[in-house]
Design a protein around this motif. Sequence first.
Motif, PDB file in Angstrom:
ATOM      1  N   GLN A 198       0.829  -1.204   0.000  1.00  0.00           N
ATOM      2  CA  GLN A 198       0.000   0.000   0.000  1.00  0.00           C
ATOM      3  C   GLN A 198       0.868   1.260   0.000  1.00  0.00           C
ATOM      4  N   LYS A 199       1.933   1.252   0.795  1.00  0.00           N
ATOM      5  CA  LYS A 199       2.849   2.400   0.836  1.00  0.00           C
ATOM      6  C   LYS A 199       3.515   2.605  -0.517  1.00  0.00           C
ATOM      7  N   LYS A 200       3.973   1.508  -1.110  1.00  0.00           N
ATOM      8  CA  LYS A 200       4.631   1.607  -2.413  1.00  0.00           C
ATOM      9  C   LYS A 200       3.658   2.070  -3.488  1.00  0.00           C
ATOM     10  N   GLN A 201       2.409   1.648  -3.387  1.00  0.00           N
ATOM     11  CA  GLN A 201       1.385   2.083  -4.337  1.00  0.00           C
ATOM     12  C   GLN A 201       1.170   3.594  -4.223  1.00  0.00           C
ATOM     13  N   ALA A 202       1.098   4.096  -2.991  1.00  0.00           N
ATOM     14  CA  ALA A 202       0.908   5.532  -2.773  1.00  0.00           C
ATOM     15  C   ALA A 202       2.114   6.312  -3.303  1.00  0.00           C
ATOM     16  N   GLN A 203       3.315   5.816  -3.024  1.00  0.00           N
ATOM     17  CA  GLN A 203       4.528   6.485  -3.500  1.00  0.00           C
ATOM     18  C   GLN A 203       4.601   6.459  -5.022  1.00  0.00           C
ATOM     19  N   TYR A 204       4.224   5.334  -5.598  1.00  0.00           N
ATOM     20  CA  TYR A 204       4.206   5.198  -7.056  1.00  0.00           C
ATOM     21  C   TYR A 204       3.285   6.229  -7.691  1.00  0.00           C
ATOM     22  N   LYS A 205       2.081   6.350  -7.148  1.00  0.00           N
ATOM     23  CA  LYS A 205       1.119   7.302  -7.708  1.00  0.00           C
ATOM     24  C   LYS A 205       1.650   8.733  -7.621  1.00  0.00           C
ATOM     25  N   ALA A 206       2.285   9.063  -6.488  1.00  0.00           N
ATOM     26  CA  ALA A 206       2.837  10.408  -6.322  1.00  0.00           C
ATOM     27  C   ALA A 206       3.991  10.650  -7.299  1.00  0.00           C
ATOM     28  N   ASP A 207       4.912   9.688  -7.383  1.00  0.00           N
ATOM     29  CA  ASP A 207       6.057   9.830  -8.288  1.00  0.00           C
ATOM     30  C   ASP A 207       5.608   9.947  -9.740  1.00  0.00           C
ATOM     31  N   LEU A 208       4.644   9.131 -10.110  1.00  0.00           N
ATOM     32  CA  LEU A 208       4.148   9.154 -11.479  1.00  0.00           C
ATOM     33  C   LEU A 208       3.443  10.476 -11.775  1.00  0.00           C
ATOM     34  N   LYS A 209       2.664  10.964 -10.841  1.00  0.00           N
ATOM     35  CA  LYS A 209       1.965  12.238 -11.032  1.00  0.00           C
ATOM     36  C   LYS A 209       2.972  13.373 -11.241  1.00  0.00           C
ATOM     37  N   ILE A 210       4.023  13.417 -10.432  1.00  0.00           N
ATOM     38  CA  ILE A 210       5.058  14.446 -10.577  1.00  0.00           C
ATOM     39  C   ILE A 210       5.734  14.327 -11.935  1.00  0.00           C
ATOM     40  N   SER A 211       6.042  13.106 -12.329  1.00  0.00           N
ATOM     41  CA  SER A 211       6.682  12.878 -13.623  1.00  0.00           C
ATOM     42  C   SER A 211       5.770  13.314 -14.772  1.00  0.00           C
ATOM     43  N   GLU A 212       4.483  13.066 -14.637  1.00  0.00           N
ATOM     44  CA  GLU A 212       3.529  13.471 -15.670  1.00  0.00           C
ATOM     45  C   GLU A 212       3.400  14.994 -15.733  1.00  0.00           C
ATOM     46  N   ILE A 213       3.439  15.650 -14.589  1.00  0.00           N
ATOM     47  CA  ILE A 213       3.396  17.116 -14.558  1.00  0.00           C
ATOM     48  C   ILE A 213       4.645  17.677 -15.247  1.00  0.00           C
ATOM     49  N   ASN A 214       5.786  17.050 -14.992  1.00  0.00           N
ATOM     50  CA  ASN A 214       7.022  17.475 -15.654  1.00  0.00           C
ATOM     51  C   ASN A 214       6.891  17.352 -17.177  1.00  0.00           C
ATOM     52  N   LEU A 215       6.304  16.266 -17.627  1.00  0.00           N
ATOM     53  CA  LEU A 215       6.096  16.077 -19.062  1.00  0.00           C
ATOM     54  C   LEU A 215       5.156  17.147 -19.617  1.00  0.00           C
ATOM     55  N   MET A 216       4.098  17.460 -18.889  1.00  0.00           N
ATOM     56  CA  MET A 216       3.165  18.498 -19.347  1.00  0.00           C
ATOM     57  C   MET A 216       3.868  19.856 -19.430  1.00  0.00           C
ATOM     58  N   GLU A 217       4.762  20.137 -18.480  1.00  0.00           N
ATOM     59  CA  GLU A 217       5.517  21.393 -18.526  1.00  0.00           C
ATOM     60  C   GLU A 217       6.381  21.473 -19.780  1.00  0.00           C
ATOM     61  N   ILE A 218       7.013  20.371 -20.116  1.00  0.00           N
ATOM     62  CA  ILE A 218       7.850  20.324 -21.314  1.00  0.00           C
ATOM     63  C   ILE A 218       7.008  20.581 -22.550  1.00  0.00           C
ATOM     64  N   MET A 219       5.824  19.991 -22.588  1.00  0.00           N
ATOM     65  CA  MET A 219       4.967  20.080 -23.779  1.00  0.00           C
ATOM     66  C   MET A 219       4.098  21.334 -23.793  1.00  0.00           C
ATOM     67  N   ASP A 220       4.247  22.182 -22.807  1.00  0.00           N
ATOM     68  CA  ASP A 220       3.406  23.366 -22.688  1.00  0.00           C
ATOM     69  C   ASP A 220       3.687  24.415 -23.762  1.00  0.00           C
ATOM     70  N   VAL A 221       4.866  24.364 -24.344  1.00  0.00           N
ATOM     71  CA  VAL A 221       5.203  25.335 -25.387  1.00  0.00           C
ATOM     72  C   VAL A 221       4.940  24.721 -26.755  1.00  0.00           C
ATOM     73  N   LYS A 222       4.671  25.583 -27.729  1.00  0.00           N
ATOM     74  CA  LYS A 222       4.342  25.112 -29.072  1.00  0.00           C
ATOM     75  C   LYS A 222       5.473  24.271 -29.661  1.00  0.00           C
ATOM     76  N   ASP A 223       6.683  24.777 -29.582  1.00  0.00           N
ATOM     77  CA  ASP A 223       7.834  24.096 -30.172  1.00  0.00           C
ATOM     78  C   ASP A 223       8.653  23.425 -29.061  1.00  0.00           C
ATOM     79  N   PHE A 224       8.026  22.414 -28.419  1.00  0.00           N
ATOM     80  CA  PHE A 224       8.700  21.780 -27.287  1.00  0.00           C
ATOM     81  C   PHE A 224       9.908  20.955 -27.734  1.00  0.00           C
ATOM     82  N   ASP A 225      10.794  20.717 -26.799  1.00  0.00           N
ATOM     83  CA  ASP A 225      12.016  19.962 -27.041  1.00  0.00           C
ATOM     84  C   ASP A 225      11.679  18.464 -27.038  1.00  0.00           C
TER      85      ASP A 225
END
Length: 177
Positions: A86-113
């Motif tokens: 259960q702890k690992k599941q909670a940590q996984y969800k948090a880590d994945l959410k942060i990683s997904e937010i990072n990806l959205m930040e990268i893709m936020d610009v029209k000409d993303f890297d």
Amino acid sequence: MKTFFRLSLMMIAVVALLLTSVPLPAFSQMTDMSMKEHREGHEHMMGMGHMDKMGEMMDNCIEHADNMGLTDDQLMKIKPIHREMQKKQAQYKADLKISEINLMEIMDVKDFDIEKADSAVKKNEEIRTAHHIEMLKAMKEIRTILTDDQFKKMQKMHKMMNMEMGKKKPSKRMMKK
């Protein structure tokens, strides 16, 4: 009568026009879709959604310990493993959410890297893969605690619960048991 018919026809035409003119989101607006919604489709295709089912299976195993014939000693061994899952599941969800937010930040610009986006996607997959392996290890550890009969009962119980939830039709083999 003709007036009523014309009026009705006009109303139908207006409604049809309104229904067909509803704007659909463009690709750039798809980033507003939650990553969870986006990921669930991919997890279903990739079979990764199954990892959440392991936790459910363990919840059911503990909840129905009497029906499965688990001893107090077995429960004392299973509960800490389950809590750790259960702890690992909670940590996984948090880590994945942060990683997904990072990806959205990268893709936020029209000409993303594209290299940064590629790296972020790979990071997401690394997080998923590591979690998948952790859950498999925990499942393996729990299964070593169960007897063969208890394992069969757990499988049967899990299949029955899936059928109750409308996920699967019972197979002929399942019906014979």
